[in-house]
Motif scaffolding. Structure first.
Motif, PDB file in Angstrom:
ATOM      1  N   SER A 136      31.867  32.895 -48.094  1.00  0.00           N
ATOM      2  CA  SER A 136      31.946  32.645 -46.616  1.00  0.00           C
ATOM      3  C   SER A 136      34.072  31.974 -46.284  1.00  0.00           C
ATOM      4  O   SER A 136      34.747  32.580 -45.907  1.00  0.00           O
ATOM      5  CB  SER A 136      31.698  31.155 -46.321  1.00  0.00           C
ATOM      6  N   GLN A 137      34.858  31.840 -47.615  1.00  0.00           N
ATOM      7  CA  GLN A 137      36.096  31.419 -48.013  1.00  0.00           C
ATOM      8  C   GLN A 137      36.768  32.622 -48.195  1.00  0.00           C
ATOM      9  O   GLN A 137      38.588  32.493 -48.662  1.00  0.00           O
ATOM     10  CB  GLN A 137      36.696  30.318 -48.873  1.00  0.00           C
ATOM     11  N   ASN A 138      36.308  33.919 -48.470  1.00  0.00           N
ATOM     12  CA  ASN A 138      37.301  34.767 -49.098  1.00  0.00           C
ATOM     13  C   ASN A 138      37.412  35.618 -47.851  1.00  0.00           C
ATOM     14  O   ASN A 138      36.982  37.072 -47.686  1.00  0.00           O
ATOM     15  CB  ASN A 138      36.632  35.628 -50.264  1.00  0.00           C
ATOM     16  N   LYS A 139      38.333  35.098 -47.500  1.00  0.00           N
ATOM     17  CA  LYS A 139      38.160  36.323 -45.846  1.00  0.00           C
ATOM     18  C   LYS A 139      39.159  37.847 -46.134  1.00  0.00           C
ATOM     19  O   LYS A 139      38.338  38.742 -45.314  1.00  0.00           O
ATOM     20  CB  LYS A 139      39.374  35.563 -45.197  1.00  0.00           C
ATOM     21  N   ARG A 140      39.592  37.622 -47.212  1.00  0.00           N
ATOM     22  CA  ARG A 140      39.873  38.870 -47.616  1.00  0.00           C
ATOM     23  C   ARG A 140      38.664  39.915 -47.682  1.00  0.00           C
ATOM     24  O   ARG A 140      38.679  41.170 -47.153  1.00  0.00           O
ATOM     25  CB  ARG A 140      41.402  39.423 -49.243  1.00  0.00           C
ATOM     26  N   ASN A 141      37.726  39.539 -48.348  1.00  0.00           N
ATOM     27  CA  ASN A 141      36.563  40.414 -48.261  1.00  0.00           C
ATOM     28  C   ASN A 141      35.856  40.850 -47.574  1.00  0.00           C
ATOM     29  O   ASN A 141      35.252  41.519 -47.990  1.00  0.00           O
ATOM     30  CB  ASN A 141      35.744  39.467 -49.793  1.00  0.00           C
ATOM     31  N   GLN A 142      35.487  39.905 -46.666  1.00  0.00           N
ATOM     32  CA  GLN A 142      35.298  39.989 -45.136  1.00  0.00           C
ATOM     33  C   GLN A 142      35.998  41.317 -44.814  1.00  0.00           C
ATOM     34  O   GLN A 142      34.756  41.891 -44.264  1.00  0.00           O
ATOM     35  CB  GLN A 142      35.000  38.684 -44.864  1.00  0.00           C
ATOM     36  N   LYS A 143      36.791  41.158 -44.287  1.00  0.00           N
ATOM     37  CA  LYS A 143      37.616  41.889 -44.130  1.00  0.00           C
ATOM     38  C   LYS A 143      37.040  43.519 -44.663  1.00  0.00           C
ATOM     39  O   LYS A 143      37.677  44.325 -44.056  1.00  0.00           O
ATOM     40  CB  LYS A 143      39.277  41.697 -43.463  1.00  0.00           C
ATOM     41  N   PHE A 144      37.938  43.674 -45.960  1.00  0.00           N
ATOM     42  CA  PHE A 144      37.089  44.482 -46.446  1.00  0.00           C
ATOM     43  C   PHE A 144      36.450  44.967 -46.388  1.00  0.00           C
ATOM     44  O   PHE A 144      35.922  46.771 -46.423  1.00  0.00           O
ATOM     45  CB  PHE A 144      37.573  44.366 -48.456  1.00  0.00           C
ATOM     46  N   TYR A 145      35.070  44.565 -46.949  1.00  0.00           N
ATOM     47  CA  TYR A 145      33.660  45.142 -46.472  1.00  0.00           C
ATOM     48  C   TYR A 145      32.869  45.510 -44.787  1.00  0.00           C
ATOM     49  O   TYR A 145      32.601  46.403 -44.451  1.00  0.00           O
ATOM     50  CB  TYR A 145      32.492  43.874 -46.180  1.00  0.00           C
ATOM     51  N   GLU A 146      33.672  45.051 -43.890  1.00  0.00           N
ATOM     52  CA  GLU A 146      33.574  44.927 -41.771  1.00  0.00           C
ATOM     53  C   GLU A 146      34.887  46.459 -41.952  1.00  0.00           C
ATOM     54  O   GLU A 146      33.953  47.261 -41.198  1.00  0.00           O
ATOM     55  CB  GLU A 146      34.597  44.208 -41.333  1.00  0.00           C
ATOM     56  N   THR A 147      35.606  46.119 -42.497  1.00  0.00           N
ATOM     57  CA  THR A 147      36.466  47.752 -42.215  1.00  0.00           C
ATOM     58  C   THR A 147      35.686  49.084 -42.884  1.00  0.00           C
ATOM     59  O   THR A 147      35.674  50.155 -41.758  1.00  0.00           O
ATOM     60  CB  THR A 147      37.692  47.972 -42.731  1.00  0.00           C
TER      61      THR A 147
END
Length: 173
Positions: A136-147
């Motif tokens: 949850s603290q890795n915003k870059r990964n979240q955006k990566f998967y959501e994209t």
């Protein structure tokens, strides 16, 4: 085995464990330097990677003689995933764990290539979805998967790794 732009993705061997562990240790240090305390002395361990290799679920991404990254593809659902309300039934799903690219290669599209490999593997083998979790603290990964079209569905905890949750994602194939 898959070839991608002068690179190769292949099943890892026990003889690859040292280079695999170096990749993930470098990733852990680089994430900590960015204030992301996702990987620590408890996870991922060399023993975990040995088990991944023995199960033939760990894939190594190489360019010439350089080990660039890894990804684990498994059909085994972690018990922490059971409470999540997934989009598809808990059968014929592919789970991604321990995706890592050595920090020297960050930002060059290698994680995208590993995910392309995983998603193509899922389609070829007729899985209904691809599931994973990210910190949850890795915003870059979240955006990566959501994209990439993954939907965030809930959160789980790994207390030995962090007091913060991990978000579960799913992509219907």
């Amino acid at each position: 085995m898959a070839f991608v732009k002068n690179c190769m993705i292949r099943k890892a061997l026990l003889s690859d464990l040292s280079s695999i562990f170096k990749i993930t240790q470098a990733c852990g240090k680089a994430m900590i330097a960015k204030g992301i305390y996702q990987w620590n002395e408890h996870y991922p361990t060399r023993e975990r990677f040995q088990k991944d290799v023995e199960l033939q679920e760990l894939y190594l991404f190489e360019q010439k003689e350089n080990s660039i990254g890894i990804i684990v593809l498994t059909e085994i659902i972690d018990e922490e995933y059971y409470p999540i309300r997934w989009l598809t039934p808990n059968s014929k799903n592919l789970y991604i764990h321990r995706l890592a690219v050595h920090p020297e290669y960050w930002g060059q599209g290698y994680a995208q290539q590993l995910m392309d490999f995983a998603e193509n593997y899922a389609k070829k083998n007729q899985y209904t979805s691809v599931r994973l979790d990210t910190f949850s603290q890795n915003k870059r990964n979240q955006k990566f998967y959501e994209t990439r079209g993954y939907q965030r569905l809930g959160e789980i905890y790994f207390p030995k790794q962090s007091e913060f949750p991990f978000y579960c994602y799913e992509l219907v194939i």
